[in-house]
Design a protein around this motif. Sequence first.
Motif, PDB file in Angstrom:
ATOM      1  N   LYS A 101       0.839  -1.207   0.000  1.00 45.47           N
ATOM      2  CA  LYS A 101       0.000   0.000   0.000  1.00 45.47           C
ATOM      3  C   LYS A 101       0.869   1.250   0.000  1.00 45.47           C
ATOM      4  O   LYS A 101       0.585   2.220  -0.714  1.00 45.47           O
ATOM      5  N   SER A 103       3.968   1.462  -1.153  1.00 43.15           N
ATOM      6  CA  SER A 103       4.663   1.553  -2.437  1.00 43.15           C
ATOM      7  C   SER A 103       3.772   2.157  -3.507  1.00 43.15           C
ATOM      8  O   SER A 103       4.189   3.051  -4.256  1.00 43.15           O
ATOM      9  N   PHE A 104       2.538   1.688  -3.582  1.00 42.89           N
ATOM     10  CA  PHE A 104       1.634   2.189  -4.620  1.00 42.89           C
ATOM     11  C   PHE A 104       1.228   3.636  -4.359  1.00 42.89           C
ATOM     12  O   PHE A 104       1.191   4.456  -5.291  1.00 42.89           O
ATOM     13  N   SER A 105       0.916   3.975  -3.115  1.00 43.75           N
ATOM     14  CA  SER A 105       0.490   5.347  -2.830  1.00 43.75           C
ATOM     15  C   SER A 105       1.629   6.337  -3.067  1.00 43.75           C
ATOM     16  O   SER A 105       1.434   7.410  -3.662  1.00 43.75           O
ATOM     17  N   ILE A 108       2.381   6.504  -6.914  1.00 48.66           N
ATOM     18  CA  ILE A 108       1.361   7.265  -7.649  1.00 48.66           C
ATOM     19  C   ILE A 108       1.544   8.760  -7.416  1.00 48.66           C
ATOM     20  O   ILE A 108       1.494   9.569  -8.351  1.00 48.66           O
ATOM     21  N   PHE A 237       8.750   2.976  -7.492  1.00 53.09           N
ATOM     22  CA  PHE A 237       8.363   1.687  -6.926  1.00 53.09           C
ATOM     23  C   PHE A 237       9.582   0.863  -6.548  1.00 53.09           C
ATOM     24  O   PHE A 237       9.536   0.055  -5.608  1.00 53.09           O
ATOM     25  N   THR A 253       8.323   0.617   2.295  1.00 42.34           N
ATOM     26  CA  THR A 253       7.836   0.165   0.998  1.00 42.34           C
ATOM     27  C   THR A 253       8.264  -1.281   0.750  1.00 42.34           C
ATOM     28  O   THR A 253       8.980  -1.875   1.562  1.00 42.34           O
TER      29      THR A 253
END
Length: 304
Positions: A101, A103-105, A108, A237, A253
Amino acid sequence: MSLPVYARPWERLWYYSLRAFCIIVLLFLVMPVLVIIPLSFNAEPYFTFTEGMLKLDPAAFSLRWYRDVLENGMVNQDLPVASWAWLSDVWQNSQWVHSAKNSFSIAIGATLLSTLLGTLAALGLSQEAMPARRFIIALLISPIIVPVIVTSASMFFLFAKLGLTNNYLGIVVAHTVFGAPFVVITVTAAMAGFDRSLIRAGQMLGAGPLVIFLKIIMPLILPGVISGALFAFGTSFDEVVAVIFLADYEQRTIPRQMWAGIREQISPAILAVASILVCFSILLLMVMEVLRRRAERIRGVTPA
């Protein structure tokens, strides 16, 4: 390019030898990555192929490490798998899910900032009349050239004074610094083949700067913008050094979690996560290839 029918024997030998050499080099580069995938299905807690795996014994293969990725850190691992209580526990307490979560947030957020700032910078740098153009380009892409640990250590001392350590905003800003150069490079390359007579035509027809950008410039450079965004997303990422300097557990992350797992708690669950990331990377590469071919068609070039 195929070999012509009139090629001489030594030309044929060179043709096939070169291709064989290229295949060997490709396998040499890809094999260490591909080996990770079957190892992630090892039923035993080892990082090597067991005798049963070499004999293709079904009992030697298992999904236990993929399940461990989800259940590591759960409060109650005795809950029925895939039940709402199990899913809630996984979402709230699993260490790997927590890292995913983050890593993606973070990726983005960094991608949006990198794409916005990098595109604006590339539009300005594409103007020949811009003063100190070459110096500014070199300055913007310097995060790619300077060692990551040097940049990360510098940002740590700066961000510590600004109160941007151990929080999400500081990591997003740091990842933006690493991702923006890729957007600058790809969008600048897209602008290099841009026909500026289209802008003058739009101005002659009474279109304002915003309309010209949205209706003329943006559709033509969009493949370059998206390619740069994908590069920025992948860079964020995959980044671990800046996270080590700037983050604590709450901002950990996936790469940071893998690093901690290798140092503190070696488990084949790391191989399962790595396999998932390999598949994710292949998907990103496929998307980028589709965008490259689309950009070639827009420019009137036959896709290679």
